[in-house]
Design an enzyme around this catalytic site. Structure first.
Site, short mmCIF file in Angstrom:
data_model
loop_
_atom_site.label_atom_id
_atom_site.label_comp_id
_atom_site.label_asym_id
_atom_site.label_seq_id
_atom_site.Cartn_x
_atom_site.Cartn_y
_atom_site.Cartn_z
N HIS A 86 0.87 -1.17 0.00
CA HIS A 86 0.00 0.00 0.00
C HIS A 86 0.91 1.23 0.00
CE1 HIS A 86 -3.32 -2.63 1.94
NE2 HIS A 86 -3.47 -2.57 0.63
N GLU A 89 1.56 3.31 3.13
CA GLU A 89 2.08 2.63 4.32
C GLU A 89 3.58 2.46 4.11
OE1 GLU A 89 -0.30 -0.88 4.91
OE2 GLU A 89 -2.17 0.27 4.77
N HIS A 216 3.26 -3.87 6.45
CA HIS A 216 2.19 -2.88 6.30
C HIS A 216 2.24 -1.87 7.45
CE1 HIS A 216 -0.51 -4.58 3.05
NE2 HIS A 216 0.36 -5.56 3.23
N GLU A 308 1.92 -5.66 10.56
CA GLU A 308 1.45 -4.28 10.70
C GLU A 308 2.36 -3.62 11.71
OE1 GLU A 308 -1.06 -3.02 8.99
OE2 GLU A 308 -2.10 -4.79 8.20
#
EC number: 3.4.17.3
Length: 447
Positions: A86, A89, A216, A308
């Site tokens: 992404h 990110e 991410h 994440e």
């Protein structure tokens, strides 16, 4: 020269010889320069290569670390990191560039842990899967109110919702029977995915990757498959529910390795969310269809988790050093996890390599296959297992093996060719053939 001046002179020389670590955001041109800078500093253990181009034509560059760059060494596992899927990110992108510089510098300094890692592992680092999205996001800046600006690629597509959906097939096969690994792609899959996705699919089909992590931002948790919930849709949304893979305990361990080596992920409370041990099954958090980590597990030999890593998708530049220090040990420890379970060669009676032999573990309904060189790698937790190798035209071979907590157990298979079955025959009445037995007549194909 006075002592103070001499010390100052030596420090000046030191800083000239060792490039200072810089914690800053890298736009595309800076990223490319950094990759080639690392390669120039460590030319004998690195290689820069492109797996394809983005929608706007930017190369998707990978930096490889190996004692024989560009060559697969049998019994040496392949592992990969993917960042910036992404575009907005961005922390993963910067951490992977920092990791590349760290591996090079520590190898040159003779750090034995890093030397062992590079000499025994082939590491592939893709800092940015979505360079087009990043350029949109960075133009907005870290303080932009446009939280999702730059998330998608240049065609406006979320790349982590763009892989062929193989979960539907595996859920059906689990109930009704069918393959539990290397599920085939739809015939028209290339027309359904973006250029970046297609490049990554070709990449992971070209290398026998064993382990992977996808970096991410937007939370702080280690997320493991499955991402797509098995539960039926309710009002258009797929119900959130824990949906484990057959390798659930192994995936939990991999996620915990990263979480507990991370500076604060394991504490659980981050970004207003609570995840016990800092890990979660993807589908129990929220259901995601057509994601990359499920695709890796269902179409290849690769076990991938999603990391994440920051509450803020675009951390400010002054936060990068703290984030690097919080992730550095976890990034190294995760790479080292590829060295567990069992590995070996699958050979025939003449010691020829057998590619695509299937390795099955009793009690775990997910098989893996040997690579082009006949070597295989099966990640397993410590324990005793019954393992079978099969290949078309060969008799299967089954062994019992005990796996310890350390290095992988070497288990080679030598398969013997199957004895051909005699062609079925039938007797027919004597009609001028003097009682001879004739093979069953093959019927011509009707066009």
């Amino acid at each position: 020269m006075s002592g103070l001046l001499l010390v100052s002179f030596h420090l000046l020389l030191l800083f000239k010889l060792v490039a200072p670590v810089t914690f800053r955001h890298h736009r595309y041109d800076d990223l490319v320069r950094t990759l080639y800078k690392v390669h120039n500093e460590c030319p004998y253990i690195t290689r820069v290569y492109s797996i394809g181009r983005s929608v706007k034509g930017r190369h998707l560059y990978v930096l490889e670390f190996s004692d024989y760059p560009g060559i697969h060494e049998p019994l040496e596992p392949e592992v990969k990191y993917v960042g910036n899927m992404h575009g907005n990110e961005v922390l993963g992108r910067e951490l992977l560039l920092q990791l590349a510089e760290f591996l090079c510098e520590e190898f040159r300094n003779g750090n034995q842990r890093i030397v062992r890692l590079v000499e025994g592992t082939r590491v592939h680092i893709l800092p940015s899967m979505n360079p087009d999205g990043y350029e949109v996001a960075v133009a907005q800046g870290a303080d932009s109110s446009g939280y999702l600006v730059g998330r998608n690629n240049a065609n406006g597509v979320d790349l982590n919702r763009n892989f062929p959906d193989l979960n539907t097939y595996i859920y059906y096969n689990e109930k009704h029977g069918g393959p539990n690994h290397h599920l085939p792609l739809p015939d028209n899959w290339k027309s359904q995915v973006e250029p970046e996705t297609q490049a990554v699919i070709h990449w992971i089909r070209s290398f026998n990757f064993v382990l992977s992590a996808n970096l991410h931002g937007g939370a702080v948790v280690a997320n493991y498959p499955y991402d797509k919930s098995l539960e039926h849709r309710v009002r258009g949304f797929r119900r959130t529910a824990n949906t484990p893979t057959p390798d659930d305990k192994l995936f939990q361990k991999l996620a915990k390795i990263y979480s507990y080596a991370h500076g604060w992920m394991h504490q659980g409370w981050n970004c207003g969310d609570y995840f016990p041990d800092g890990i979660t099954n993807g589908a129990s958090w929220y259901s995601l269809s057509k994601g990359m980590q499920d695709f890796n597990y269902l179409h290849t030999n690769c076990f991938e988790i999603t990391l994440e890593l920051s509450c803020n998708k675009f951390p400010r530049q002054e936060e990068l050093q703290r984030e690097w220090l919080g992730n550095r040990e976890a990034l190294i420890q995760f790479l080292e996890q590829v060295h567990q379970g069992i590995k070996g060669m699958v050979l025939d009676e003449n010691h020829n390599n057998l590619a695509e032999a299937v390795i099955s573990v009793s009690g775990i309904n997910h098989d893996i296959t040997s690579g082009d060189h006949g070597d295989y790698f099966r990640l397993l937790l410590p324990g005793t297992y019954t393992v079978t190798a099969t290949a078309p035209g060969f008799e299967p071979e089954t062994v019992t093996v005990t796996v310890g907590p350390g290095e992988p157990k070497l288990v080679n298979f030598h398969l013997k060719r199957s004895i051909p079955q005699a062609t079925p025959t039938r007797r027919v009445p004597n009609s001028g053939h003097e009682g001879r037995v004739l093979p069953k007549k093959v019927q011509p194909r009707v066009s």
